[in-house]
Design a protein around this motif. Structure first.
Motif, mmCIF file in Angstrom:
data_model
loop_
_atom_site.group_PDB
_atom_site.id
_atom_site.type_symbol
_atom_site.label_atom_id
_atom_site.label_comp_id
_atom_site.label_asym_id
_atom_site.label_seq_id
_atom_site.Cartn_x
_atom_site.Cartn_y
_atom_site.Cartn_z
ATOM 1 N N GLU A 176 6.752 14.391 0.532
ATOM 2 C CA GLU A 176 6.546 15.892 1.191
ATOM 3 C C GLU A 176 7.897 15.983 -0.524
ATOM 4 O OE1 GLU A 176 10.545 18.023 3.151
ATOM 5 O OE2 GLU A 176 9.445 17.007 5.095
ATOM 6 N N ILE A 177 6.763 17.072 -1.340
ATOM 7 C CA ILE A 177 6.699 17.165 -2.739
ATOM 8 C C ILE A 177 7.141 18.485 -2.733
ATOM 9 C CG2 ILE A 177 5.803 17.434 -5.096
ATOM 10 C CD1 ILE A 177 6.311 14.552 -4.073
ATOM 11 N N ASP A 178 8.552 19.198 -3.539
ATOM 12 C CA ASP A 178 8.530 20.124 -3.718
ATOM 13 C C ASP A 178 7.933 21.062 -5.123
ATOM 14 O OD1 ASP A 178 9.967 22.577 -4.479
ATOM 15 O OD2 ASP A 178 12.448 22.019 -4.525
ATOM 16 N N PRO A 179 7.190 21.770 -5.453
ATOM 17 C CA PRO A 179 6.907 21.490 -6.591
ATOM 18 C C PRO A 179 7.306 22.645 -7.362
ATOM 19 C CG PRO A 179 5.040 22.862 -4.854
ATOM 20 C CD PRO A 179 6.599 22.264 -4.122
ATOM 21 N N ASP A 180 8.480 23.282 -6.910
ATOM 22 C CA ASP A 180 9.528 23.942 -7.606
ATOM 23 C C ASP A 180 10.231 23.320 -8.778
ATOM 24 O OD1 ASP A 180 8.526 26.146 -6.619
ATOM 25 O OD2 ASP A 180 10.376 26.346 -5.063
ATOM 26 N N LYS A 225 -3.346 21.301 -7.083
ATOM 27 C CA LYS A 225 -3.723 20.202 -5.958
ATOM 28 C C LYS A 225 -1.546 20.342 -5.566
ATOM 29 C CE LYS A 225 -4.850 16.853 -3.157
ATOM 30 N NZ LYS A 225 -5.394 17.273 -1.384
ATOM 31 N N ILE A 226 -0.886 20.282 -6.287
ATOM 32 C CA ILE A 226 0.784 20.411 -5.954
ATOM 33 C C ILE A 226 1.007 21.159 -6.028
ATOM 34 C CG2 ILE A 226 2.287 19.643 -6.608
ATOM 35 C CD1 ILE A 226 1.380 17.777 -8.855
ATOM 36 N N ARG A 230 -1.496 13.014 -6.205
ATOM 37 C CA ARG A 230 -2.635 12.517 -4.491
ATOM 38 C C ARG A 230 -1.198 12.126 -3.923
ATOM 39 N NH1 ARG A 230 -7.717 11.238 -4.017
ATOM 40 N NH2 ARG A 230 -6.923 9.178 -3.687
ATOM 41 N N ILE A 231 0.079 11.746 -3.901
ATOM 42 C CA ILE A 231 0.984 11.614 -2.850
ATOM 43 C C ILE A 231 1.267 12.527 -1.890
ATOM 44 C CG2 ILE A 231 1.345 9.476 -4.150
ATOM 45 C CD1 ILE A 231 4.355 10.591 -4.869
ATOM 46 N N ASP A 274 0.651 -1.286 -0.035
ATOM 47 C CA ASP A 274 0.186 0.290 -0.061
ATOM 48 C C ASP A 274 0.919 1.043 -0.219
ATOM 49 O OD1 ASP A 274 -2.731 -1.173 2.133
ATOM 50 O OD2 ASP A 274 -2.195 -1.714 0.177
ATOM 51 N N THR A 275 2.463 1.202 -0.129
ATOM 52 C CA THR A 275 2.599 2.421 0.094
ATOM 53 C C THR A 275 4.252 2.169 -0.363
ATOM 54 O OG1 THR A 275 3.981 1.240 2.198
ATOM 55 C CG2 THR A 275 1.936 2.390 2.641
ATOM 56 N N VAL A 276 4.777 3.590 -1.076
ATOM 57 C CA VAL A 276 6.257 3.182 -1.817
ATOM 58 C C VAL A 276 7.087 3.772 -1.000
ATOM 59 C CG1 VAL A 276 7.460 4.050 -3.505
ATOM 60 C CG2 VAL A 276 4.778 3.656 -3.258
ATOM 61 N N ASP A 277 8.146 3.582 -0.689
ATOM 62 C CA ASP A 277 9.320 3.885 0.148
ATOM 63 C C ASP A 277 10.500 4.859 -0.431
ATOM 64 O OD1 ASP A 277 10.852 2.652 -1.696
ATOM 65 O OD2 ASP A 277 12.595 1.216 -0.101
#
Length: 146
Positions: free
Chosen positions: A44-48, A79-80, A38-39, A3-6
């Protein structure tokens, strides 16, 4: 079943998507952005990081986007937290207007929602056209309260 991605695997996948964004077609672009959106809350996703490669790819392929790819892309960008430059938004809104009669009301509503989050005003003519199509498709006349 997993269910998860490392973290390390996710970083490799995201790096690969950045490197390949210029080769993606409209569906691959919109669905990759959808996946990132979605994730976003779990990682932590850096939109830049996505600003340059994805915006260049969108700008190059905007004419090929179908209605699903357009609404998904708008939703995912908002969303991002990727704020495309005005040129990219102008090009995408132009395609929304060209293809407005093919949208379902929900798709057009998603576009307007995203414009609001992105602080982008598509202009009075675009708002009129989109509103009219939402109203017609939803069975409510011209969508302008008339």
């Amino acid at each position: 079943q997993c269910d998860t991605v490392d973290g390390p695997l996710l970083k490799k996948l995201l790096a690969s998507s950045l490197a390949r964004a210029g080769t993606f077609n409209q569906q691959e672009l919109s669905m990759t952005l959808w996946g990132i959106a979605r994730i976003r809350d779990q990682y932590e996703i850096d939109p830049d990081l996505y600003q340059t490669s994805y915006m260049a790819a969108i700008e190059a392929r905007h004419r090929s986007f179908n209605v699903q790819a357009l609404s998904t892309t708008f939703w995912a960008l908002a969303k991002i937290g990727i704020v495309p430059g005005p040129q990219v938004l102008y090009l995408l809104i132009g395609q929304v207007l060209v293809k407005a009669k093919h949208f379902e009301p929900q798709g057009l509503s998603s576009v307007l929602w995203a414009c609001g989050l992105l602080s982008y005003n598509p202009g009075p003519e675009a708002l009129r056209v989109i509103s009219a199509h939402i109203g017609r498709r939803a069975g409510g006349g011209d969508g302008l309260g008339e």
